[in-house]
Design an enzyme around this catalytic site. Structure first.
Site, short mmCIF file in Angstrom:
data_model
loop_
_atom_site.label_atom_id
_atom_site.label_comp_id
_atom_site.label_asym_id
_atom_site.label_seq_id
_atom_site.Cartn_x
_atom_site.Cartn_y
_atom_site.Cartn_z
N ASP A 74 0.86 -1.28 0.05
CA ASP A 74 0.13 0.00 0.03
C ASP A 74 0.79 1.32 0.11
OD1 ASP A 74 0.94 -0.38 2.47
OD2 ASP A 74 -1.06 -0.78 3.34
N ASN A 143 -8.02 -2.64 13.83
CA ASN A 143 -9.41 -3.06 13.53
C ASN A 143 -9.49 -4.37 12.73
OD1 ASN A 143 -8.39 -2.04 11.18
ND2 ASN A 143 -9.73 -0.34 10.99
N HIS A 145 -7.57 -4.66 10.04
CA HIS A 145 -7.06 -4.31 8.49
C HIS A 145 -5.76 -5.15 8.01
CE1 HIS A 145 -5.10 -0.23 9.33
NE2 HIS A 145 -4.19 -1.22 9.06
N GLU A 150 -9.85 -1.91 4.89
CA GLU A 150 -10.50 -1.80 6.12
C GLU A 150 -11.64 -2.71 6.18
OE1 GLU A 150 -9.17 0.04 8.10
OE2 GLU A 150 -8.41 2.30 7.47
C1 GLP Z 1 -0.97 0.21 8.67
C2 GLP Z 1 -0.30 -0.50 7.21
C3 GLP Z 1 -0.60 -1.93 7.20
C4 GLP Z 1 -0.05 -2.37 8.69
C5 GLP Z 1 -0.92 -2.00 9.82
C6 GLP Z 1 -0.31 -2.43 11.13
O1 GLP Z 1 -1.86 1.25 8.69
N1 GLP Z 1 -1.15 0.10 6.03
O2 GLP Z 1 -0.06 -2.26 6.08
O3 GLP Z 1 0.04 -3.87 8.71
O4 GLP Z 1 -1.39 -0.70 9.47
O5 GLP Z 1 0.74 -1.21 11.25
P1 GLP Z 1 1.86 -1.38 12.51
O6 GLP Z 1 2.74 -2.59 12.14
O7 GLP Z 1 2.42 -0.16 12.61
O8 GLP Z 1 0.82 -1.54 13.84
#
Ligand code: GLP
Length: 258
Positions: A74, A143, A145, A150
């Site tokens: 992403d 959440n 995702h 989402e």
């Molecule tokens: C982000 C990214 C995801 C990631 C997730 C968890 O928003 N777009 O690809 O896996 O949320 O992030 P983190 O590892 O900082 O908790």
């Protein structure tokens, strides 16, 4: 809600450092043996430890990404690739800088494309031309995702521009010191992720405990995007004890003891 034909393999390890070590070993092993010619990469805090270890190995000359092609999950929409908070900048900083990878083989969605629909279709086509993703690394949002898919994202979704949930924007505020988190992003779809040959999801810390329990023990439903991994025949979850805290003994029982 769908039937869950598969259950991801689960490894519960004591600390985030252990998660990073294990994941880095799996990824490096797959790269060395030619089982990960095309790598799907994730950003966020969770894989940072993995990228640190892989970078150390590349600097030591024990790992090469010279023949590897990468596709990131992403990218934020509306900020240029060279913005310090873009996921392109993150990848350059945390992995590619230490790597012998051919930068032309590193791909992220284009958050500034004038025609986002066409750019998304092109991204899917590039993945296909590369032969598909051999190993997809994932984190998980609080959440549930995956990527920026989402809750509510269709399981057959493909790369597209999406609005970000307020909770996700709040969780990622630290990426934009002094600024505001973009309202949209471009993400591989859940269908894109499920098309990877192998999936490795990493989770650490207590903030992920609820999402991980919903993913592995709740219904397989778009309300929890990560639950889609239970439709994939070769998915592995590596998490630390804190992230595993809400898992039932039955789920934990299938995992190696920490
Ligand atoms: C982000 C990214 C995801 C990631 C997730 C968890 O928003 N777009 O690809 O896996 O949320 O992030 P983190 O590892 O900082 O908790």
């Amino acid at each position: 809600m769908q039937d869950s034909p598969f259950q991801p393999r689960l490894m519960v390890l004591p600390t985030p450092g252990d998660v990073a070590q294990k994941a880095a070993a799996l990824i490096a092993g797959a790269v060395r043996t030619g089982r990960a010619r095309v790598l799907g990469l994730a950003t966020g805090r969770t894989p940072l430890g993995v990228y640190t270890i892989l970078s150390q190995e590349m600097r030591a000359g024990t790992l090469s990404l010279a023949g590897t092609t990468t596709f990131n999950l992403d990218e934020y929409a509306g900020i240029p690739a060279d913005h310090p908070s873009s996921y392109r900048s993150y990848m350059n900083r945390h992995l590619f800088a230490a790597s012998d990878i051919d930068m032309a083989r590193t791909h992220l969605p284009d958050g500034m494309a004038p025609d986002p629909v066409r750019a998304a279709a092109d991204y899917e086509a590039m993945i296909e031309t590369a032969g598909g993703i051999d190993l997809q690394i994932l984190g998980i949002g609080q959440n549930g995702h995956i990527g920026f898919n989402e809750p509510g994202s269709r399981f057959d979704s493909r790369t597209r521009i999406v609005p970000l949930a307020p909770s996700t924007r709040a969780a990622n505020a630290g990426d934009f010191p002094g600024g505001t988190v973009p309202e949209k992003a471009v993400t591989m779809g859940i269908g894109t992720i499920l098309a990877a040959k192998k999936i490795l999801l990493l989770a650490s810390g207590p903030a992920k405990a609820e999402a991980l329990a919903a993913m592995l023990e709740g219904p397989v439903t778009p309300a929890c995007p990560a639950s889609a991994l239970r439709l994939h025949p070769d998915a592995t979850v590596i998490c630390d004890t804190a992230a595993a805290a809400r898992l039932s003994p039955a789920t934990r029982g299938a995992a190696p003891a920490p």
